[in-house]
Design a protein around this motif. Sequence first.
Motif, mmCIF file in Angstrom:
data_model
loop_
_atom_site.group_PDB
_atom_site.id
_atom_site.type_symbol
_atom_site.label_atom_id
_atom_site.label_comp_id
_atom_site.label_asym_id
_atom_site.label_seq_id
_atom_site.Cartn_x
_atom_site.Cartn_y
_atom_site.Cartn_z
ATOM 1 N N LEU A 44 -65.394 -22.183 -25.929
ATOM 2 C CA LEU A 44 -63.661 -21.722 -26.169
ATOM 3 C C LEU A 44 -63.503 -20.852 -25.324
ATOM 4 O O LEU A 44 -62.284 -20.810 -24.763
ATOM 5 C CB LEU A 44 -63.776 -21.188 -27.744
ATOM 6 N N SER A 45 -64.156 -19.654 -24.917
ATOM 7 C CA SER A 45 -63.763 -18.739 -23.953
ATOM 8 C C SER A 45 -63.339 -19.235 -22.662
ATOM 9 O O SER A 45 -62.541 -18.655 -22.059
ATOM 10 C CB SER A 45 -64.830 -17.636 -23.976
ATOM 11 N N GLN A 46 -64.374 -20.056 -22.347
ATOM 12 C CA GLN A 46 -64.138 -20.653 -21.067
ATOM 13 C C GLN A 46 -62.918 -21.617 -20.842
ATOM 14 O O GLN A 46 -62.217 -21.442 -19.983
ATOM 15 C CB GLN A 46 -65.302 -21.482 -20.360
ATOM 16 N N GLY B 267 -60.263 -16.773 -9.995
ATOM 17 C CA GLY B 267 -61.207 -17.526 -10.170
ATOM 18 C C GLY B 267 -62.767 -16.990 -9.978
ATOM 19 O O GLY B 267 -63.687 -17.617 -9.631
ATOM 20 N N GLY B 268 -62.296 -15.714 -10.237
ATOM 21 C CA GLY B 268 -63.914 -15.028 -10.123
ATOM 22 C C GLY B 268 -64.827 -15.219 -11.261
ATOM 23 O O GLY B 268 -64.503 -15.564 -12.342
ATOM 24 N N ASP B 269 -66.016 -14.657 -11.018
ATOM 25 C CA ASP B 269 -67.187 -14.748 -11.745
ATOM 26 C C ASP B 269 -66.952 -14.043 -13.238
ATOM 27 O O ASP B 269 -67.688 -14.173 -14.184
ATOM 28 C CB ASP B 269 -68.398 -14.534 -11.309
ATOM 29 N N LEU B 270 -66.303 -13.001 -13.155
ATOM 30 C CA LEU B 270 -66.450 -11.973 -14.189
ATOM 31 C C LEU B 270 -65.820 -12.619 -15.593
ATOM 32 O O LEU B 270 -66.329 -12.237 -16.613
ATOM 33 C CB LEU B 270 -65.369 -10.915 -14.055
ATOM 34 N N ALA B 271 -65.090 -13.719 -15.671
ATOM 35 C CA ALA B 271 -64.551 -14.122 -16.746
ATOM 36 C C ALA B 271 -65.574 -15.111 -17.366
ATOM 37 O O ALA B 271 -65.646 -15.218 -18.443
ATOM 38 C CB ALA B 271 -63.462 -15.222 -16.333
ATOM 39 N N LYS B 272 -66.560 -15.775 -16.548
ATOM 40 C CA LYS B 272 -67.952 -16.260 -16.972
ATOM 41 C C LYS B 272 -68.839 -15.210 -17.357
ATOM 42 O O LYS B 272 -69.467 -15.545 -18.497
ATOM 43 C CB LYS B 272 -68.430 -17.016 -15.673
ATOM 44 N N ASP B 273 -68.976 -14.256 -16.493
ATOM 45 C CA ASP B 273 -70.069 -13.557 -16.568
ATOM 46 C C ASP B 273 -70.189 -12.585 -18.057
ATOM 47 O O ASP B 273 -70.760 -12.189 -18.767
ATOM 48 C CB ASP B 273 -70.356 -12.601 -15.406
ATOM 49 N N ARG C 189 -73.582 -24.460 -16.978
ATOM 50 C CA ARG C 189 -72.589 -23.689 -17.456
ATOM 51 C C ARG C 189 -72.561 -23.161 -19.032
ATOM 52 O O ARG C 189 -72.069 -22.244 -19.371
ATOM 53 C CB ARG C 189 -71.256 -23.893 -17.108
ATOM 54 N N GLU C 190 -73.422 -24.194 -19.796
ATOM 55 C CA GLU C 190 -73.519 -23.666 -21.214
ATOM 56 C C GLU C 190 -74.325 -22.442 -21.536
ATOM 57 O O GLU C 190 -75.155 -21.844 -20.355
ATOM 58 C CB GLU C 190 -74.237 -24.720 -21.892
ATOM 59 N N LEU C 191 -73.973 -21.865 -22.625
ATOM 60 C CA LEU C 191 -74.519 -20.746 -23.039
ATOM 61 C C LEU C 191 -75.717 -20.896 -23.485
ATOM 62 O O LEU C 191 -76.070 -21.713 -24.308
ATOM 63 C CB LEU C 191 -73.564 -19.771 -24.066
ATOM 64 N N LYS C 192 -76.907 -20.114 -22.897
ATOM 65 C CA LYS C 192 -78.314 -20.132 -23.243
ATOM 66 C C LYS C 192 -78.693 -19.098 -23.963
ATOM 67 O O LYS C 192 -78.870 -18.058 -23.180
ATOM 68 C CB LYS C 192 -79.325 -20.699 -22.017
ATOM 69 N N LEU C 193 -79.403 -19.341 -25.367
ATOM 70 C CA LEU C 193 -79.910 -18.100 -26.097
ATOM 71 C C LEU C 193 -81.252 -18.022 -26.218
ATOM 72 O O LEU C 193 -81.853 -19.186 -26.414
ATOM 73 C CB LEU C 193 -78.898 -17.845 -27.422
#
Length: 380
Positions: free
Chosen positions: A325-327, A103-109, A376-380
């Motif tokens: 998809l990645s998350q 449950g670490g943040d690396l998967a999100k970051d 949590r959405e990707l913001k570009l």
Amino acid sequence: MHRPVRRLCVMFNHLRVAVPYSTTSQMVDEVILQRIQDCGVITLNRPKSLNALNLSMIRKIMPQMTEWEKDPAMNLVIIKGTGGKAFCAGGDIIAVTEAGKLGGDLAKDFFREEYILNNKIGTYKIPFVAFIDGITMGGGVGLSVHGQYRVATERTVFAMPETGIGLFPDVGGGYFLPRLGGKLGVFLALTGYRLKGRDVQKAGVATHFIQSSKMQALEEALLKLPDPKSRDVARTLDRFQTESTDIPDTDFSLRDHMGEINRLFDGDTVEQIFENLRKEGSEWSLKQLEELKKKSPVSMKITLQLLLEGQHKTLQEDLQVEYRLSQHCMEDKDFYEGVRALLKDKDNKPVWNPATLAGVTREHVNWYFSPLPPDRELKL
């Protein structure tokens, strides 16, 4: 084990490094950032890991590229890898899946910051040249394919083999693969087929082909351009390509099968593609069918939908979908199982869940594409 599978496993196994991304003296030179006159040079420097991309590398590259882009004196950026075997063989997926289990943040970051970097490369305002000399897969594709110029050599091996590890062809794969022409992108995405050497340019992944023995001279020529506008960079690349005559100019390896690819991989569902291949009944089509049967059913279904939708999306829109998809991959099972089977236990016998295409419901596929919480959405 069949030779292509064995080779793929060898390439994946180089991505097993799971070093924490905190700062250590050992990691100082993972990526070398140089300014040479008015040109920037990014050198991926993890040759023992085939220059696999990790989060600390992303966090060094992104701010430097941003700073260079804001500098009106900067004229050119080159990205390359060390070691002679790979430009970049992918991302550090062992570290990502291990963090995901905890449950670490690396998967999100990792995915978020990687995709932001991919977008930076795709929208860069000064000439960007990627030397994709050697293995270029996954994360390495994201560091190159969206840039203005991509230079392949006879040592280049391009592949997007993610359906074999329970993932999907990310880093903008949903955007660039449908634009390769016909159904070539769908074929490459579902099967993980490897393109080599001149094929990488003939497929449209690379813009130029230059023999590896001329790459050092090419870099020197680019750095010596007095005021390298895009047309001057293009002329230099064209000249070196014309002079790369030591490597035979052979036909595209898939030339004789492009008719079949465009016809058999033209389907709205993976089941339809399977049926097309089965009905065709040729040695080649049945070989592709057997290859697809090894892949994650979930991965194949979300990959096909990603590409079908991606042909109508911008790079930014596609990356935002890919982040969802990645998350969701991190919340499901197949990504962990694929990494276990190919990279950790190396039994090469993943147990997919669901195990069949029929078991992957439309609801399950739709869940993969469903929005994340707004923060949590990707913001570009």
